[in-house]
Scaffold this motif. Structure first.
Motif, PDB file in Angstrom:
ATOM      1  N   GLY A 220       0.836  -1.204   0.000  1.00 24.60           N
ATOM      2  CA  GLY A 220       0.000   0.000   0.000  1.00 24.60           C
ATOM      3  C   GLY A 220       0.863   1.243   0.000  1.00 24.60           C
ATOM      4  O   GLY A 220       1.959   1.249   0.555  1.00 24.60           O
ATOM      5  N   ILE A 221       0.364   2.301  -0.637  1.00 22.58           N
ATOM      6  CA  ILE A 221       1.078   3.577  -0.663  1.00 22.58           C
ATOM      7  C   ILE A 221       0.111   4.713  -0.390  1.00 22.58           C
ATOM      8  O   ILE A 221      -1.110   4.549  -0.479  1.00 22.58           O
ATOM      9  N   SER A 222       0.666   5.858  -0.050  1.00 22.39           N
ATOM     10  CA  SER A 222      -0.135   7.039   0.245  1.00 22.39           C
ATOM     11  C   SER A 222       0.615   8.267  -0.232  1.00 22.39           C
ATOM     12  O   SER A 222       1.688   8.172  -0.835  1.00 22.39           O
ATOM     13  N   ASN A 223       0.047   9.428   0.045  1.00 23.82           N
ATOM     14  CA  ASN A 223       0.682  10.694  -0.308  1.00 23.82           C
ATOM     15  C   ASN A 223       0.135  11.755   0.631  1.00 23.82           C
ATOM     16  O   ASN A 223      -1.069  11.802   0.882  1.00 23.82           O
ATOM     17  N   SER A 224       0.990  12.582   1.178  1.00 22.57           N
ATOM     18  CA  SER A 224       0.549  13.572   2.166  1.00 22.57           C
ATOM     19  C   SER A 224       0.092  14.866   1.505  1.00 22.57           C
ATOM     20  O   SER A 224       0.522  15.963   1.874  1.00 22.57           O
ATOM     21  N   LYS A 225      -0.806  14.718   0.558  1.00 21.65           N
ATOM     22  CA  LYS A 225      -1.392  15.888  -0.109  1.00 21.65           C
ATOM     23  C   LYS A 225      -2.906  15.779  -0.083  1.00 21.65           C
ATOM     24  O   LYS A 225      -3.471  14.682  -0.022  1.00 21.65           O
TER      25      LYS A 225
ATOM     26  N   ILE B  46      -6.525  15.871  -1.862  1.00 20.71           N
ATOM     27  CA  ILE B  46      -6.959  15.450  -3.196  1.00 20.71           C
ATOM     28  C   ILE B  46      -7.007  16.642  -4.147  1.00 20.71           C
ATOM     29  O   ILE B  46      -6.575  16.550  -5.306  1.00 20.71           O
ATOM     30  N   ILE B  47      -7.479  17.768  -3.664  1.00 20.35           N
ATOM     31  CA  ILE B  47      -7.644  18.938  -4.537  1.00 20.35           C
ATOM     32  C   ILE B  47      -6.303  19.551  -4.942  1.00 20.35           C
ATOM     33  O   ILE B  47      -6.257  20.409  -5.836  1.00 20.35           O
ATOM     34  N   ASP B  48      -5.214  19.126  -4.294  1.00 20.52           N
ATOM     35  CA  ASP B  48      -3.889  19.658  -4.631  1.00 20.52           C
ATOM     36  C   ASP B  48      -2.990  18.629  -5.308  1.00 20.52           C
ATOM     37  O   ASP B  48      -1.882  18.972  -5.735  1.00 20.52           O
ATOM     38  N   ASP B  49      -3.430  17.370  -5.391  1.00 19.58           N
ATOM     39  CA  ASP B  49      -2.557  16.301  -5.891  1.00 19.58           C
ATOM     40  C   ASP B  49      -2.678  16.157  -7.408  1.00 19.58           C
ATOM     41  O   ASP B  49      -3.556  16.742  -8.044  1.00 19.58           O
ATOM     42  N   ASN B  50      -1.791  15.337  -7.984  1.00 14.86           N
ATOM     43  CA  ASN B  50      -1.762  15.172  -9.442  1.00 14.86           C
ATOM     44  C   ASN B  50      -2.256  13.797  -9.863  1.00 14.86           C
ATOM     45  O   ASN B  50      -2.382  12.875  -9.047  1.00 14.86           O
ATOM     46  N   VAL B  51      -2.489  13.629 -11.132  1.00 16.47           N
ATOM     47  CA  VAL B  51      -3.076  12.401 -11.676  1.00 16.47           C
ATOM     48  C   VAL B  51      -2.157  11.203 -11.476  1.00 16.47           C
ATOM     49  O   VAL B  51      -2.623  10.094 -11.182  1.00 16.47           O
ATOM     50  N   ASP B  52      -0.846  11.399 -11.652  1.00 14.28           N
ATOM     51  CA  ASP B  52       0.069  10.275 -11.463  1.00 14.28           C
ATOM     52  C   ASP B  52      -0.010   9.724 -10.045  1.00 14.28           C
ATOM     53  O   ASP B  52       0.065   8.502  -9.826  1.00 14.28           O
ATOM     54  N   SER B  53      -0.163  10.607  -9.057  1.00 12.22           N
ATOM     55  CA  SER B  53      -0.315  10.173  -7.675  1.00 12.22           C
ATOM     56  C   SER B  53      -1.618   9.405  -7.483  1.00 12.22           C
ATOM     57  O   SER B  53      -1.642   8.341  -6.859  1.00 12.22           O
ATOM     58  N   PHE B  54      -2.708   9.949  -8.045  1.00 21.75           N
ATOM     59  CA  PHE B  54      -4.002   9.254  -7.972  1.00 21.75           C
ATOM     60  C   PHE B  54      -3.868   7.836  -8.538  1.00 21.75           C
ATOM     61  O   PHE B  54      -4.288   6.857  -7.923  1.00 21.75           O
TER      62      PHE B  54
ATOM     63  N   PRO C  24      -3.681  14.913   5.640  1.00 21.15           N
ATOM     64  CA  PRO C  24      -4.229  14.551   4.330  1.00 21.15           C
ATOM     65  C   PRO C  24      -3.456  13.395   3.704  1.00 21.15           C
ATOM     66  O   PRO C  24      -2.242  13.264   3.909  1.00 21.15           O
ATOM     67  N   THR C  25      -4.144  12.544   2.960  1.00 14.95           N
ATOM     68  CA  THR C  25      -3.506  11.362   2.364  1.00 14.95           C
ATOM     69  C   THR C  25      -3.942  11.136   0.920  1.00 14.95           C
ATOM     70  O   THR C  25      -3.929   9.998   0.433  1.00 14.95           O
ATOM     71  N   SER C  26      -4.347  12.214   0.232  1.00 14.58           N
ATOM     72  CA  SER C  26      -4.739  12.115  -1.176  1.00 14.58           C
ATOM     73  C   SER C  26      -5.817  11.039  -1.359  1.00 14.58           C
ATOM     74  O   SER C  26      -6.810  11.031  -0.638  1.00 14.58           O
TER      75      SER C  26
END
Length: 603
Positions: A442-447, A449-457, A506-508
């Protein structure tokens, strides 16, 4: 369970069914149990049957609908035993009528027993625990009908399901009330069984025929779950444990399996001699090998989980095949060590049936995945560890040399479909197939959703959801093709369930991906349950904050200091939970196990 030996538990509805099974298990574990029920004669008969066990059952007549009787019971416990350390709110009633056809007296009775008495009991127990500043535990026997599922209209239960929804909310509300106190030592758990064969089902028409055709749980299965949650370390709080009966009641297939109970004290027996213990008519021998003692049961016709071994049944313990050699320690000390391990595994299936079987663990190079892989290997399982960082897998493999199982490191990026499929093909070619799948990657991102990018999604969804779906499909195909018992364990998150996401963390797309895991686990469970010959179980384990490197990998600010100021779990806690669900009897399917660190407030 050692830390609960000699402590005081109150169990409501203890005269029959789940309550009686819980009381019996606790007494056998050395707990002093006050059993409350209306039918005193049944309590007294149960108490008589438990004489000589490490603990004791104190029968007390009490109708929990009557507030004064319930309060008097807690006053008696304080006066006679000092206070309560464990409360099991088990008393519950239902009625085989539709809500639209039932009467007010029935509504009132169900609410008073299932909800009001529970609230009173919790209030009194917490007050007792806090006044003495002791570690305490409250366990609410809930129901799968207390969660987001559709009650079966052909088996109406009046307001039983609404009352159990109230229990779900009551448990979480009290957990949060306790969590705000940084000095809190009290834990609370909801255990939600599916259909259990008890007296509460007696009002259902043709109930005996129903039990002949549908899977069901036994009261002892719920007692086993209670021993597990009580046995977790003090910092760990299992907040929800949901148990369904497996679709097929599998036959025990443990003949000729050697059950070993490790002796912690190296001096329990004289070295180089063969000591024997006789327990419930079964002979255990102590065989010394390279300074490591173990007790090995002779006869191996039943697994340890089926044997009700009690310390008072030990006899003729001081025999030795070494003439002139005496056991250094007294028998009582030896018995204490043996009993400790028997109680730990009593009344639940140990990992014996998985010894030599094949497990695939994704994300096995670090954190939770590494802890699970290590625990499985130590339990004798052959584990294929998948991860991108091969060097970490190889280092873990080297550290596990000499353990009963083996770790096979295999480089695999689960985002790449072809690598994941190749891994399963390799498992089939080398070992014949997979028996256990742990979807841990599993992975996450500390951004936000409204600030994150498509590659992260895309990355989060491909690892957390798509790879899990592919691996689950492949594992089930392997299990079905060989007609074997199998288990899928999905490492979920408390953030995959309804609650309030922490706005400061936040975790995207992590939370939406974990909601998808929750839905996927239940969808696959239902797909499997449709097959009456199904032997495959699936479980979601949803941890709270766990100390792993996912925090650093997610680029969380001040990641190195993140866990210094908040309650957290260790990866080993999740590995222990995995061993519990795998070790449950094969008629038992733990569908959801939610585990938080004690004191965690926000999700």
């Amino acid at each position: 369970m050692d830390r609960w030996a000699g402590k005081v538990a109150v169990v409501t509805g203890a005269s029959a069914g789940i309550g009686a099974a819980i009381a019996e298990s606790l007494v056998e574990a050395g707990v002093q149990v006050v059993g409350l029920a209306r039918r005193l004669e049944r309590l007294e008969a149960l108490a008589a049957s438990l004489k000589g066990t490490p603990g004791k059952l104190y029968p007390r007549q009490c109708d929990v609908r009557k507030e004064e009787e319930l309060l008097d019971a807690f006053k008696w416990v304080k006066a006679e035993l000092g206070g309560v350390d464990i409360l099991v709110n088990n008393a519950g009633i239902g009625k085989h009528k539709k809500i639209i056809e039932d009467d007010v007296d029935s509504f009132r009775s169900i609410l008073e027993v299932n909800v009001l008495a529970m609230a009173i009991g919790i209030r009194e127990a917490v007050a007792s625990m806090k006044s003495r500043n002791v570690e305490g535990y409250i366990i609410n026997i809930n129901s799968v009908l207390g969660h987001a599922s559709s009650p079966r209209t052909n088996y109406p239960t009046s307001i039983y399901a609404p009352s159990k929804y109230a229990v779900t909310s009551l448990t979480e509300t009290v957990r949060q009330e306790l969590a705000v106190d940084p000095q809190n030592k009290i834990k609370i758990t909801s255990i939600s069984p599916g259909l259990v064969k008890t007296e509460i089902t007696a009002g259902i028409p043709n109930v005996d025929k129903i039990f002949e055709t549908v899977p069901y749980l036994e009261p002892k299965n719920i007692a086993e779950a209670i021993l597990y949650v009580l046995g977790t370390r003090s910092a760990v709080q299992v907040t929800e444990l949901t148990i369904y009966p497996a679709a097929k009641r599998l036959q025990n297939n443990h003949k000729n399996i050697q059950t070993i109970i490790r002796i912690e004290d190296e001096n329990s027996f004289t070295r180089d001699c063969l000591g024997t213990l006789k327990i419930n008519g079964e002979v255990y021998t102590n065989k010394t090998k390279q300074g490591h003692e173990s007790l090995i049961r002779e006869g191996h016709d039943r697994d340890l989980g089926e044997c009700k071994n009690r310390s008072h049944d030990v006899e003729n313990s001081r025999r030795s095949s070494c003439s002139g050699t005496k056991i250094r320690k007294t028998f009582q000390e030896v018995r204490r060590v043996v009993t400790k391990h028997m109680v730990t595994f009593k009344n639940r299936r140990v990992m014996d049936r998985w010894a030599g079987k094949i497990a695939v663990v994704t994300g096995a190079s670090a954190g939770i995945g590494a802890a699970i892989a290590e625990s499985l290997v130590e339990a004798g399982v052959q584990v294929v560890g998948l991860a991108r960082r091969l060097e970490k897998l190889e280092a873990l493999t080297a550290s596990l040399k000499g353990t009963p199982g083996k770790l096979y490191p295999r480089k695999c990026d689960v985002r790449k479909e072809e690598e994941l499929l190749d891994a399963f093909k390799w498992v089939k070619a080398e070992f014949g197939g997979v028996d256990i799948l742990v979807n841990n990657a599993g992975i996450s991102n500390s951004k936000k959703i409204i600030d994150d990018n498509v590659d992260s999604f895309r990355g989060i969804l491909e690892v957390n959801v798509l790879a899990m779906a592919i691996a689950t499909r492949e594992a089930i195909a392997s299990m079905k093709s060989r007609d074997v018992e199998g288990h899928i364990v999905n490492i979920n998150s408390i953030r995959g369930h309804p609650g309030s996401p922490n706005p400061n963390f936040p975790t995207s797309m992590y939370i939406p991906s974990k909601f998808a895991v929750t839905a996927m686990t239940e969808t696959v469970r239902q797909e499997l349950a449709a097959d009456s010959n199904n032997k495959i179980r699936i479980t979601s384990i949803s941890p709270g904050f766990t100390k792993t490197d996912i925090v650093q990998a997610s680029n969380v600010p001040n990641a190195d200091n993140f866990f210094e100021s908040i309650p957290h779990l260790d990866a080993k806690d999740i590995a222990n939970a995995t061993l519990y669900v795998l070790g449950a009897r094969n008629i038992v399917q733990v569908t959801e196990l939610t585990i938080r660190p004690i004191g965690q407030l926000l999700d």
